[in-house]
Design an enzyme around this catalytic site. Sequence first.
Site, PDB file in Angstrom:
ATOM      1  N   ASP A   7       3.893  52.408  12.205  1.00 55.18           N
ATOM      2  CA  ASP A   7       3.767  53.645  12.323  1.00 55.18           C
ATOM      3  C   ASP A   7       2.033  53.525  10.821  1.00 55.18           C
ATOM      4  O   ASP A   7       1.958  54.562  10.007  1.00 55.18           O
ATOM      5  CB  ASP A   7       4.775  55.108  11.786  1.00 55.18           C
ATOM      6  CG  ASP A   7       5.834  54.622  12.657  1.00 55.18           C
ATOM      7  OD1 ASP A   7       5.050  54.543  14.199  1.00 55.18           O
ATOM      8  OD2 ASP A   7       7.197  55.434  12.727  1.00 55.18           O
ATOM      9  N   LYS A  15      -1.512  51.616  13.084  1.00 55.32           N
ATOM     10  CA  LYS A  15      -2.270  50.765  13.962  1.00 55.32           C
ATOM     11  C   LYS A  15      -3.107  50.912  15.078  1.00 55.32           C
ATOM     12  O   LYS A  15      -4.166  50.251  15.491  1.00 55.32           O
ATOM     13  CB  LYS A  15      -1.218  49.579  14.308  1.00 55.32           C
ATOM     14  CG  LYS A  15      -0.209  48.599  13.687  1.00 55.32           C
ATOM     15  CD  LYS A  15       1.120  47.831  13.831  1.00 55.32           C
ATOM     16  CE  LYS A  15       2.364  49.198  14.483  1.00 55.32           C
ATOM     17  NZ  LYS A  15       2.091  49.580  13.334  1.00 55.32           N
ATOM     18  N   GLY A  36       5.529  54.675  19.000  1.00 56.54           N
ATOM     19  CA  GLY A  36       3.600  54.942  18.980  1.00 56.54           C
ATOM     20  C   GLY A  36       2.803  55.367  18.288  1.00 56.54           C
ATOM     21  O   GLY A  36       3.136  55.460  17.489  1.00 56.54           O
ATOM     22  N   HIS A  37       2.049  55.007  19.692  1.00 59.04           N
ATOM     23  CA  HIS A  37       0.657  54.659  19.193  1.00 59.04           C
ATOM     24  C   HIS A  37      -0.104  56.427  18.821  1.00 59.04           C
ATOM     25  O   HIS A  37      -0.843  56.601  20.301  1.00 59.04           O
ATOM     26  CB  HIS A  37      -0.382  53.743  18.906  1.00 59.04           C
ATOM     27  CG  HIS A  37       0.480  52.137  18.861  1.00 59.04           C
ATOM     28  ND1 HIS A  37      -0.681  51.183  18.678  1.00 59.04           N
ATOM     29  CD2 HIS A  37       1.723  51.835  18.349  1.00 59.04           C
ATOM     30  CE1 HIS A  37       0.551  49.964  18.848  1.00 59.04           C
ATOM     31  NE2 HIS A  37       1.821  50.285  18.266  1.00 59.04           N
ATOM     32  N   GLN A  63       4.948  48.768  15.904  1.00 60.19           N
ATOM     33  CA  GLN A  63       6.112  48.629  14.157  1.00 60.19           C
ATOM     34  C   GLN A  63       5.455  47.869  13.837  1.00 60.19           C
ATOM     35  O   GLN A  63       4.423  47.586  13.287  1.00 60.19           O
ATOM     36  CB  GLN A  63       7.159  47.942  15.192  1.00 60.19           C
ATOM     37  CG  GLN A  63       7.706  49.015  16.589  1.00 60.19           C
ATOM     38  CD  GLN A  63       9.159  48.440  17.364  1.00 60.19           C
ATOM     39  OE1 GLN A  63       8.813  47.368  17.912  1.00 60.19           O
ATOM     40  NE2 GLN A  63       9.909  49.086  17.704  1.00 60.19           N
TER      41      GLN A  63
HETATM   42  P1  GTP Z   1       3.361  52.153  16.024  1.00 55.24           P
HETATM   43  O1  GTP Z   1       3.408  51.188  16.719  1.00 55.24           O
HETATM   44  O2  GTP Z   1       4.832  53.308  15.698  1.00 55.24           O
HETATM   45  O3  GTP Z   1       3.882  51.449  14.373  1.00 55.24           O
HETATM   46  O4  GTP Z   1       2.426  53.718  15.273  1.00 55.24           O
HETATM   47  P2  GTP Z   1       1.294  53.205  14.478  1.00 55.24           P
HETATM   48  O5  GTP Z   1       1.099  52.367  13.696  1.00 55.24           O
HETATM   49  O6  GTP Z   1       0.037  52.972  15.802  1.00 55.24           O
HETATM   50  O7  GTP Z   1       0.515  54.077  13.717  1.00 55.24           O
HETATM   51  P3  GTP Z   1       1.482  56.056  14.535  1.00 55.24           P
HETATM   52  O8  GTP Z   1       0.223  56.687  15.108  1.00 55.24           O
HETATM   53  O9  GTP Z   1       2.237  55.818  14.697  1.00 55.24           O
HETATM   54  O10 GTP Z   1       1.231  57.190  13.005  1.00 55.24           O
HETATM   55  C1  GTP Z   1      -0.083  56.413  12.134  1.00 55.24           C
HETATM   56  C2  GTP Z   1      -0.417  57.916  11.298  1.00 55.24           C
HETATM   57  O11 GTP Z   1      -1.773  58.386  10.669  1.00 55.24           O
HETATM   58  C3  GTP Z   1      -0.777  59.060  12.659  1.00 55.24           C
HETATM   59  O12 GTP Z   1      -0.553  59.974  12.904  1.00 55.24           O
HETATM   60  C4  GTP Z   1      -2.404  58.942  12.742  1.00 55.24           C
HETATM   61  O13 GTP Z   1      -3.563  59.615  13.200  1.00 55.24           O
HETATM   62  C5  GTP Z   1      -2.760  59.009  11.573  1.00 55.24           C
HETATM   63  N1  GTP Z   1      -3.904  58.055  10.800  1.00 55.24           N
HETATM   64  C6  GTP Z   1      -4.456  56.916  10.363  1.00 55.24           C
HETATM   65  N2  GTP Z   1      -4.681  56.410  10.273  1.00 55.24           N
HETATM   66  C7  GTP Z   1      -5.152  57.615   9.372  1.00 55.24           C
HETATM   67  C8  GTP Z   1      -6.196  57.657   8.144  1.00 55.24           C
HETATM   68  O14 GTP Z   1      -7.221  56.751   7.809  1.00 55.24           O
HETATM   69  N3  GTP Z   1      -5.816  59.355   7.705  1.00 55.24           N
HETATM   70  C9  GTP Z   1      -5.102  60.064   7.703  1.00 55.24           C
HETATM   71  N4  GTP Z   1      -5.096  61.346   7.627  1.00 55.24           N
HETATM   72  N5  GTP Z   1      -4.275  59.792   9.338  1.00 55.24           N
HETATM   73  C10 GTP Z   1      -4.154  58.834   9.741  1.00 55.24           C
HETATM   74 MG    MG Z   2       4.183  54.945  15.922  1.00 50.06          MG
END
Ligand code: GTP
Ligand code: MG
Length: 338
Positions: free
Chosen positions: A12, A15, A40-41, A174
Site C-alpha cells: 500500500d 505502487k 489492491g492498487h 504488496q
Molecule cells: P498494494 O499492492 O496493495 O500494496 O497497493 P498500492 O501500493 O498500489 O497502494 P494502495 O493503492 O493500496 O494505497 C495507496 C493509497 O495512497 C491510495 O489510497 C492512493 O490513492 C493514495 N496515494 C498514492 N499516492 C499518493 C500521493 O502522492 N498523495 C496522496 N494524498 N495519496 C496518494
Molecule cells: Mg493496496
Amino acid sequence: MLTIVVGGFFGDEGKGKIVAYMSLADDVAVAVRCGAVNAGHTVVFNGKSWKLRALPSAFVNRNTRLLIAPGALVRLDVLFKEIRETGSEGRVFLDFNTGIIEEGHVERERRDAYLSGKVGSTLQGVGAAMSDRVLRRLRLAQDFKELKHMVRDVPAEVSEALGKGLNVLVEGTQGTYLSLYHGTYPYVTSRDTTASAFASEVGVGPKHVDEVVVVFKAYVTRVGGGPLEGELPPEEVSRRRWDEVATVTGRRRRAAPFNFRLARRAVMLNSATQAAITKLDVLYPDASGVREWSKLPYEARRWVEEVESEIRVPVTLVGTGPDATQVIDRRKELGFLR
Ligand code: GTP
Ligand code: MG
C-alpha cells in the site's frame, strides 16, 4: 527498457499510482501485473477512481498492452469485472500458466483459524491456491475455456517488446516486508515480494532488468498482524491525518513514521536503482499538487534529500496527491531518462 516497480515497506505504498503515472509518462508498450488479488492498487485519473486487484494499473494509458504474469494468481470474477470497469476489453491477456483461484480456495482460508486470527490474512484464497500450485493441483488459465481468447505467452511477448526497444513495466504487489522469505514471518504473504521474484513471476531473467523502482510512502502503514516499529496509537494516527482504510479488506491501516532502516534494507533486498516517495502532501500539505521540484516547500525538499542520503539511491518520483498526474518527476534532471 524493463522497469520493475516494488513496494519498500508493508504494501500500500502507492505502487498503483506510480505505475499509472509511469505508463503515461514513459509511453509504456507492455505492462505486466504480478502477485494476486489480495493486493489492491488504487488509481485515480481524470476525476475517476479504480481499485484494481488483477489488472495492471497501466490501463490508464490506452495504448498499453495489459498482461498478467504466469506467476500471478487471479479470480475470474474479479478479472472480468475490472476489464469492464476500466473499459480494457481486447487488450488484457493472461499467460498460459497464470494460476486461477476458485471458490474452494476462499472457503478453505475462511475456515483456517490460524490465517484469519494470528496472521491476519486477507482471506482471498491466495495462500490456499498457492499451496495447491506447489502441490501441482492448481488449475491454470490454459485449463479454462472462457479464457481461450485471452491466453498468450507472456515471457515471449515481453522478450519481443524488449527486443524492439519498447518500454516494459512490471508491477509488483504488496511490499518487501510481506515477503515470504525476507519479511516478518509468519506475518507475511504467500510469495516473495522482492524485485527478483517479480522478474521470475514474469519470466524474464535478471540481466534484462534495467531499473528497479522501490516505492515508499512518506510514513509506514501495515494491515493485519505482525511487528510495526514505532507504531502510533490510533488517535495520533488520526491527528496526523494518516488514517487509511485497506483496499481489499476495508480494515484500518496501522501506521508509524517513515523508517530509514527498513527503507535502506529494502533498497538492498531489491537492488533498487531509484526510489519513489508517495504522499509527500500528507506530511507537507503545502506540497499538495506540486509538479516541480523547485516549487516544493523548502522543508519538504529537505526531507526528501534526507531520505536520499540515508537510503543512498536517488528519489526520482515524488507523489503530491492521489491523481496519477500528481507527481514530481526528477528523472531527467537526475540523468535517468534515456
Ligand atoms: P498494494 O499492492 O496493495 O500494496 O497497493 P498500492 O501500493 O498500489 O497502494 P494502495 O493503492 O493500496 O494505497 C495507496 C493509497 O495512497 C491510495 O489510497 C492512493 O490513492 C493514495 N496515494 C498514492 N499516492 C499518493 C500521493 O502522492 N498523495 C496522496 N494524498 N495519496 C496518494
Ligand atoms: Mg493496496
